[in-house]
Design an enzyme around this catalytic site. Structure first.
Site, PDB file in Angstrom:
ATOM      1  CB  SER A 176      -8.277   1.128   5.945  1.00  0.00           C
ATOM      2  OG  SER A 176      -8.929   2.359   6.131  1.00  0.00           O
ATOM      3  CB  SER A 235      -7.646   4.073   3.181  1.00  0.00           C
ATOM      4  OG  SER A 235      -6.863   3.425   4.183  1.00  0.00           O
ATOM      5  CE  LYS A 295      -3.787   2.128   2.659  1.00  0.00           C
ATOM      6  NZ  LYS A 295      -4.619   2.010   3.879  1.00  0.00           N
TER       7      LYS A 295
END
Length: 451
Positions: free
Chosen positions: A187, A163, A88
């Site tokens: 997330s 996210s 990420k």
């Protein structure tokens, strides 16, 4: 649990890391071949899904060649040796640009890896690229970022959730078999549920956050997104730098099904599909519990206060000197965050401690709690309202409603693919007691089979 194939699929869709690792050691497959398969899948699928924001084929293939050379020398660095992994974009990597999803850091290249990435590399994993994050990880939809919106592999018109948007899309579509995400209010689990992958949030502080851009220091977690529970366990062991203990339950399992509606409106079809999956997984061990309902308002208020205060602390200077560089929705959230007072934050910290104690008492009666991971299916990109039954509710509040309590209380929680509703994936969330990561992963690896 059977899953149909999404519209957009790559080489690794549904594949087990354990099977890939056995083939690597048998010599029927090389790390270079796996890495090239990942790069080819990314080249083919990423224009539609926008899961990856930085890929360097030359760097990745060099890592893969090194992994193959070590195998040839008889050196085996562990179960992730030679396996492609995505990271990420709020987690530092020294060899890839890391923007944290924000114009504030466009083109930024960290000088060293985050500790979790360092541990992956030491275990022989091949880092193939960075995946899209909602700007500064401050949003649960995955459609507000310097690089735009990530897209759902099942329907590219829809959100991935966030996210850890790109990480979930990358694994669920089969571009890579594994990815790292972060989870402050859901997330990892939200996009895993909406995209049809396994997403695991460990217990608080089980995985170090060194080199991970902070959102909320008392709520942030790092964890894996994978195709299978056992793959998530392998990644957890590597990034936590320890081996999971075997599950040793000496009595019947006790599982509490969180009463529907406890944390907010829940789509009736999602509820039915997820409850069916829970029954298949736990059978007679499953019993309904309403014990959380009196705590819900305090859980939500406490988390909101902590997250707002801590997020503004991270971004106060940027908000003063260059607020225009924030995406509008994220900037508006930070403007609200600025209003938290010191006394409110102190009270929220005390409230968090009380709620952790309340959860410890609850888990004296249950081994696991279960619920839907997300109460709806993926909504269209940019949508901010959704109809649930007769209510029109905020999309962002909805997707966070069943996950965020477990960040506040620091409990391990995993989202498992639980089939589809109206052609889109839904997830079953299983929550364990504080520190019971090993039991959660080991028991579910035994019970949950994805074919």
């Amino acid at each position: 649990m059977n899953l149909a194939k999404p519209t957009h699929t790559g080489y690794f869709f549904g594949l087990s890391v354990g099977d890939l690792a056995r083939r690597l050691r048998a010599g029927s497959l090389t790390s270079v071949e796996l890495t090239q398969a990942a790069l080819d899948s990314i080249e083919r699928l990423n224009p539609a899904l926008n899961a990856f924001v930085a890929v360097d084929a030359e760097v990745s293939l060099a890592q893969a060649r090194k992994a193959d050379e070590l195998f040839a020398q008889g050196l085996d660095l562990g179960p992730l040796h030679g396996i492609p992994v995505a990271i990420k974009d709020n987690i530092d990597t020294f060899d890839h640009v890391t923007t944290y999803g924000s114009a504030h850091f466009e083109g930024f290249r960290p000088t060293q890896d985050a500790l979790c990435v360092q541990r992956l590399r030491e275990g022989g994993a091949v880092i193939v690229g960075k995946t899209l994050t909602h700007e500064f990880a401050y949003g649960p939809t995955g459609d507000r970022s310097l690089q735009g919106a990530a897209r759902n592999p099942w329907d590219a018109r829809c959100i991935t959730g966030g996210s850890s948007a790109g990480s979930a899309a990358a694994v669920a579509s089969g571009m890579v078999p594994l990815a790292l995400g972060t989870d402050t209010g859901g997330s990892i689990r939200i996009p895993a549920a909406l995209c049809g992958a396994v997403g695991f949030k460990p217990s608080f502080a089980a995985v170090p956050l060194d080199g991970v851009f902070p959102l909320s220091s008392s709520l942030d977690h790092v964890g894996p997104i994978a195709n299978h529970v056992d793959d998530a366990r392998v990644v957890f062991e590597v990034i936590a730098a320890r081996t999971c203990a075997p599950a040793t339950l000496r009595r019947p399992l006790r599982v509490g099904w969180i009463e529907p509606g406890t944390f907010g409106p829940l789509d009736a079809d999602v509820q039915g599909q997820v409850y069916q999956a829970a029954q298949q997984l736990f059978g007679d061990a499953l019993e309904q519990t309403g014990e959380l309902e009196p705590l819900v308002a305090q859980l939500k208020d406490t988390l909101l206060t902590l997250q707002r205060a801590e997020a503004y602390d991270v971004h106060a200077e940027r908000m003063q000197t260059a607020p225009q560089l924030f995406e509008q929705e994220v900037r508006e959230r930070l403007e609200l965050s600025r209003e938290v007072r010191g006394w409110q934050y102190i009270r929220a910290q005390a409230g968090q401690a009380r709620l952790k104690a309340a959860m410890a008492r609850l888990f004296e009666r249950y081994d696991f709690l279960v619920s839907a991971s997300v109460p709806i299916t993926a909504t269209p990109v940019d949508a901010r309202e959704v109809q649930v039954g007769e209510q029109c509710i905020d999309v962002r509040a909805a997707v966070l409603s069943y996950t965020s309590a477990w960040n506040l209380t620091g409990l391990p929680a995993i989202s498992l693919p639980a089939g589809q509703v109206r052609g889109m994936p839904v997830g079953l969330q299983v929550i364990g007691a504080a520190g019971a990561d090993d039991q959660l992963l080991q028991l579910l690896a035994q019970r949950y089979v994805r074919t």
